[in-house]
Motif scaffolding. Sequence first.
Motif, PDB file in Angstrom:
ATOM      1  N   UNK A 253       0.807  -1.135   0.000  1.00 12.95           N
ATOM      2  CA  UNK A 253      -0.206  -0.137  -0.103  1.00 12.95           C
ATOM      3  C   UNK A 253       0.841   1.291   0.110  1.00 12.95           C
ATOM      4  N   UNK A 254       1.805   1.380  -0.791  1.00 18.01           N
ATOM      5  CA  UNK A 254       2.907   2.105  -0.645  1.00 18.01           C
ATOM      6  C   UNK A 254       2.452   3.605  -1.354  1.00 18.01           C
ATOM      7  N   UNK A 255       1.303   3.564  -1.942  1.00 16.17           N
ATOM      8  CA  UNK A 255       0.662   5.106  -2.721  1.00 16.17           C
ATOM      9  C   UNK A 255       1.730   5.664  -3.466  1.00 16.17           C
ATOM     10  N   UNK A 267      18.800   3.210   4.706  1.00 15.81           N
ATOM     11  CA  UNK A 267      19.851   2.228   4.337  1.00 15.81           C
ATOM     12  C   UNK A 267      19.224   0.814   4.254  1.00 15.81           C
ATOM     13  N   UNK A 268      17.811   0.764   3.745  1.00 14.78           N
ATOM     14  CA  UNK A 268      17.469  -0.620   3.710  1.00 14.78           C
ATOM     15  C   UNK A 268      17.009  -0.625   2.161  1.00 14.78           C
ATOM     16  N   UNK A 269      17.161  -1.979   1.758  1.00 12.65           N
ATOM     17  CA  UNK A 269      16.466  -2.517   0.600  1.00 12.65           C
ATOM     18  C   UNK A 269      14.753  -2.175   0.771  1.00 12.65           C
ATOM     19  N   UNK A 270      14.295  -1.414  -0.109  1.00 10.75           N
ATOM     20  CA  UNK A 270      12.900  -0.977   0.188  1.00 10.75           C
ATOM     21  C   UNK A 270      12.115  -1.433  -1.076  1.00 10.75           C
ATOM     22  N   UNK A 271      11.109  -2.050  -0.920  1.00 11.47           N
ATOM     23  CA  UNK A 271      10.262  -2.377  -2.029  1.00 11.47           C
ATOM     24  C   UNK A 271       8.876  -1.852  -1.792  1.00 11.47           C
ATOM     25  N   UNK A 272       8.331  -0.870  -2.317  1.00 15.67           N
ATOM     26  CA  UNK A 272       6.729  -0.432  -2.162  1.00 15.67           C
ATOM     27  C   UNK A 272       6.209  -1.276  -3.136  1.00 15.67           C
ATOM     28  N   UNK A 273       4.858  -1.652  -2.616  1.00 15.92           N
ATOM     29  CA  UNK A 273       3.711  -2.476  -3.371  1.00 15.92           C
ATOM     30  C   UNK A 273       2.482  -1.569  -3.602  1.00 15.92           C
ATOM     31  N   UNK A 274       2.042  -1.528  -4.692  1.00 14.38           N
ATOM     32  CA  UNK A 274       0.802  -0.697  -4.836  1.00 14.38           C
ATOM     33  C   UNK A 274      -0.008  -1.218  -5.957  1.00 14.38           C
ATOM     34  N   UNK A 275      -1.414  -1.324  -5.679  1.00 17.49           N
ATOM     35  CA  UNK A 275      -2.402  -1.916  -6.441  1.00 17.49           C
ATOM     36  C   UNK A 275      -2.974  -1.010  -7.712  1.00 17.49           C
ATOM     37  N   UNK A 276      -3.236   0.408  -7.161  1.00 16.68           N
ATOM     38  CA  UNK A 276      -3.848   1.201  -8.103  1.00 16.68           C
ATOM     39  C   UNK A 276      -2.968   1.906  -8.936  1.00 16.68           C
ATOM     40  N   UNK A 277      -3.552   1.773 -10.339  1.00 14.49           N
ATOM     41  CA  UNK A 277      -2.735   2.427 -11.535  1.00 14.49           C
ATOM     42  C   UNK A 277      -2.989   3.746 -11.312  1.00 14.49           C
ATOM     43  N   UNK A 278      -3.844   4.395 -10.862  1.00 12.82           N
ATOM     44  CA  UNK A 278      -3.924   5.846 -10.488  1.00 12.82           C
ATOM     45  C   UNK A 278      -2.534   6.244  -9.897  1.00 12.82           C
ATOM     46  N   UNK A 279      -2.548   5.558  -8.863  1.00 16.03           N
ATOM     47  CA  UNK A 279      -1.218   5.720  -7.799  1.00 16.03           C
ATOM     48  C   UNK A 279       0.005   5.533  -8.739  1.00 16.03           C
ATOM     49  N   UNK A 280       0.009   4.389  -9.397  1.00 13.25           N
ATOM     50  CA  UNK A 280       1.301   4.134  -9.744  1.00 13.25           C
ATOM     51  C   UNK A 280       1.736   4.737 -10.890  1.00 13.25           C
ATOM     52  N   UNK A 360       1.235   1.314   6.437  1.00 13.49           N
ATOM     53  CA  UNK A 360       0.776   2.525   6.854  1.00 13.49           C
ATOM     54  C   UNK A 360      -0.637   2.706   6.205  1.00 13.49           C
ATOM     55  N   UNK A 361      -1.710   2.864   7.049  1.00 12.23           N
ATOM     56  CA  UNK A 361      -2.959   3.056   6.532  1.00 12.23           C
ATOM     57  C   UNK A 361      -3.200   2.314   5.244  1.00 12.23           C
ATOM     58  N   UNK A 362      -3.020   0.781   5.679  1.00 10.38           N
ATOM     59  CA  UNK A 362      -3.107  -0.188   4.523  1.00 10.38           C
ATOM     60  C   UNK A 362      -3.828  -1.302   4.859  1.00 10.38           C
ATOM     61  N   UNK A 363      -3.781  -1.964   6.217  1.00  5.55           N
ATOM     62  CA  UNK A 363      -4.460  -3.288   6.304  1.00  5.55           C
ATOM     63  C   UNK A 363      -6.089  -3.274   6.316  1.00  5.55           C
ATOM     64  N   UNK A 364      -6.587  -2.116   6.447  1.00  6.75           N
ATOM     65  CA  UNK A 364      -8.057  -1.967   6.080  1.00  6.75           C
ATOM     66  C   UNK A 364      -8.654  -1.888   5.092  1.00  6.75           C
ATOM     67  N   UNK A 365      -7.613  -1.764   3.908  1.00  8.63           N
ATOM     68  CA  UNK A 365      -8.048  -2.024   2.567  1.00  8.63           C
ATOM     69  C   UNK A 365      -8.306  -3.625   1.889  1.00  8.63           C
TER      70      UNK A 365
END
Length: 467
Positions: A253-255, A267-280, A360-365
């Motif tokens: 839910x990386x928005x 300093x982390x390997x960080x991967x955001x995941x997002x479902x909405x193509x509007x957002x992406x 962050x503001x994700x699990x209720x989706x």
Amino acid sequence: MSSIEEEELRRRKLEEALEVKSLRRIISAYLNYPEAAEEDIRRYERCFRRLPLAHKALLSHLPLKFQKLRWSVSQNSYFIFEMLKAFDPPLDMSADIHISEDQVMENSSDNHLLSGSIGTDGSLKQETKTKEEKTESLNNNVGCSGGINCNGEIDAVNNGCEDVNNSLPLPSTHDCHGHVSSSSPDWLDPSLQFHVPLVDVDKVRCIIRNIVRDWAAEGQQERDECYTPILKELERLFPHRSRNSPPACLVPGAGLGRLALEISCLGFISQGNEFSYYMMICSSFILNHAQIAEEWTIYPWIHSNCNSLSDDDQLRPVSIPDIHPASAGITEGFSMCGGDFVEVYNDPSQVGVWDAVVTCFFIDTAHNIVEYIEIISRVLKDGGVWINLGPLLYHFADMYNQEDEMSIELSLEDVKRVACHFGFEMEKESTIATTYTTNARSMMQNRYYAAFWTMRKKPLPQRENRS
């Protein structure tokens, strides 16, 4: 060709048609934004004309305000069009489609079958349909970064920071500010677009507000409330981060990508995941194509006439992005992965890959929050941590007259009990008051008292002993 092969071919053609039409609908929503905004302004003008003369005299400034609104809409539209021009569709957008709108509505959502990763060229790579091919295509990188693939391996750096904007189109025109505007690609031809429901255009307006939260100085307060506690917790939990072998953090839910970027900068390997193509589409543009800080100006609050302290507040400009993403100091391995969280991370190759999961503001989706928690546990290494911040405003709770729409709505107590079942142990818990995409100068401020916790996934022997 056998009947089975013919049926498979027919299915694939239907899927491709659904994909193209779903993506056209999203792009059309963006392109319909100025027309929908103009219709709102015309409605304001009609209401003004119906006023008694004495009332018009009291409100004689409103016609000028309406013109300022039109100008603000034009600036938002400029940003939207530049964003779309930079987008490289993963499909042939000019393909003929012979499929009914009912079929699209029944078989698609914002993304339908489309998922993939945002690439360094600002494009969204289409994800293929077999699990083997999905594994290979999920992790094209953003900006000057490498990626972590579905096997947990670190991909090589694709390009240096100095090359992050090399794919920008050549300029040809200027707007009224003197901004350079590129020519439109063929797939943006008006003949390929169609009118969409106003609810789709409302999603575009929502994106504009989200840009403030993630990529404007004005959104710093919300980021301090929501992102800073998460970032401090990650620093506390991983104090000795190795540059050669950095811990891996997943951000479902990386928005628009700001939190995932900030985690990468720690300093982390960080991967955001997002479902909405509007957002992406929007996050790809900001992450990949921003050349300087405060490159663009938007007017995010013009679509709400309620609770304004003044017209100046409603019409105020916001400069974005507040930082240059490619110069922010991201770690190699920063990536944005497009697709449904359940479908992408329920893959066996994701088991035990991640040191941390941040929601962050994700699990209720979720349609089924139990499934979310189960997958979060599955993708974490033993001893890995789940940091969560957010409310329980279940997104599908009010889907009236849709009997097949699942929505499992648990209390916070039940959520924690389910997490315990899947091997989590609470280490730290508190409540944080915050807002979400709120206009800081509005007379109405909706505040959440969000749950904030750190849970650790117990190693399997501990879980077996506990049971």
